[in-house]
Design an enzyme around this catalytic site. Structure first.
Site, PDB file in Angstrom:
ATOM      1  N   GLY A 137       0.787  -1.224   0.000  1.00  0.00           N
ATOM      2  CA  GLY A 137       0.000   0.000   0.000  1.00  0.00           C
ATOM      3  C   GLY A 137       0.820   1.276   0.000  1.00  0.00           C
ATOM      4  O   GLY A 137       0.304   2.339  -0.328  1.00  0.00           O
ATOM      5  N   ASP A 138       2.089   1.186   0.360  1.00  0.00           N
ATOM      6  CA  ASP A 138       3.009   2.327   0.283  1.00  0.00           C
ATOM      7  C   ASP A 138       4.413   1.760   0.156  1.00  0.00           C
ATOM      8  O   ASP A 138       5.251   1.917   1.034  1.00  0.00           O
ATOM      9  CB  ASP A 138       2.888   3.219   1.517  1.00  0.00           C
ATOM     10  CG  ASP A 138       3.667   4.525   1.376  1.00  0.00           C
ATOM     11  OD1 ASP A 138       4.260   4.753   0.296  1.00  0.00           O
ATOM     12  OD2 ASP A 138       3.686   5.311   2.336  1.00  0.00           O
TER      13      ASP A 138
END
Length: 270
Positions: free
Chosen positions: A195-196
């Protein structure tokens, strides 16, 4: 034109919130990361058995609730190397999340910025290891295109216009961008995404091998290119041009221009 907030290792003293001085209980406190949207990370009790990291966000900032990240970290920690959650809390001034220190340093530590080829490969190896380890069948979290489009609509509703968009996206109208984001390429392979997956969130051991991941607030099931496109892109921000291909090579895929372009736009506009 506005730009995406920058995250960085602080080069000057950063004021330590009063609450963190209480949480430190006399241990050393050193700022190690500032994310530009109200979040800071501090290292406590460095070099001791009590060493830990504490993320802090002032009340009202985008990262002022760490419950989401704590839940995802506790789930992912059953399968992949991520920090152990020690404590989280909040008061009227802000919120915090404390995790046990892991062996290793960020892939943007000056040691690895000076060795970008090795660092970029470790980012790719680490991402593949996470994608292989986290089971999509039992993952309770989603990071789908549909979920993320809410971020785009919120930006538009806030009054933001294409003139505020960087990376060449200002040439599109809101409707054009909405249509493009709403028609993603076919799924290549579903995985549990980080997600990041930017380089700063990969930890390397002293030999430059993948050691773990941090900043897990957006873990969820999505096409693997949602992570891959941004992980490779981040090497340009952190090391300069020419290292993206090493991330793909180390992960074990050939670059997919259509998916890279789409997921970078989704990242930037949501």
């Amino acid at each position: 034109m506005s730009v995406k907030p920058l995250a960085f290792i602080p080069e000057h003293d950063v004021a330590v919130p009063a609450r963190l001085l209480v949480l430190a209980q006399g241990d050393s406190v050193r700022p190690v990361w500032v994310n530009g949207v109200g979040g800071m990370t501090f290292r406590m009790a460095e070099g001791t058995a009590r060493e830990r990291y504490v993320k802090y966000a002032a009340a009202g900032t985008p990262e002022s609730d760490f419950a989401r990240e704590a839940e995802r970290m506790e789930w992912a920690g059953r399968f992949s190397p991520v920090p152990e959650v020690l404590e989280r809390g909040a008061d009227e001034d802000g919120s915090w999340l404390s995790t046990r220190a892991m062996a290793g340093a960020s892939a943007v530590d000056p040691v690895w910025v000076a060795r970008p080829e090795q660092a970029a490969r470790a980012v790719g190896i680490g991402l593949r290891a996470m994608h292989d380890a986290l089971p999509i069948g039992s993952c309770p979290f989603s990071w789908s295109v549909e979920d993320r489009m809410a971020g785009f609509e919120a930006r538009v509703a806030s009054g933001e216009s294409p003139a505020d968009w960087g990376n060449g996206y200002s040439r599109f109208t809101v409707d054009q961008a909405r249509e493009m984001l709403g028609t993603p390429p076919p799924i290549d392979k579903l995985v549990v995404c980080h997600g990041d997956a930017c380089a700063p969130n990969t930890l390397l051991d002293v030999d430059g091998n993948f050691a773990g991941h941090v900043d897990l607030g957006d873990i969820g099931v999505a096409d693997r290119w949602a992570d891959l496109a941004v992980a490779a892109w981040s090497t340009e921000w952190n090391y300069g041009p020419g290292y993206e291909r090493l991330v793909y090579e180390a992960y074990g895929v050939q670059p997919d221009a259509e998916r890279i372009a789409y997921y970078r736009m989704l990242w930037d506009l949501t």
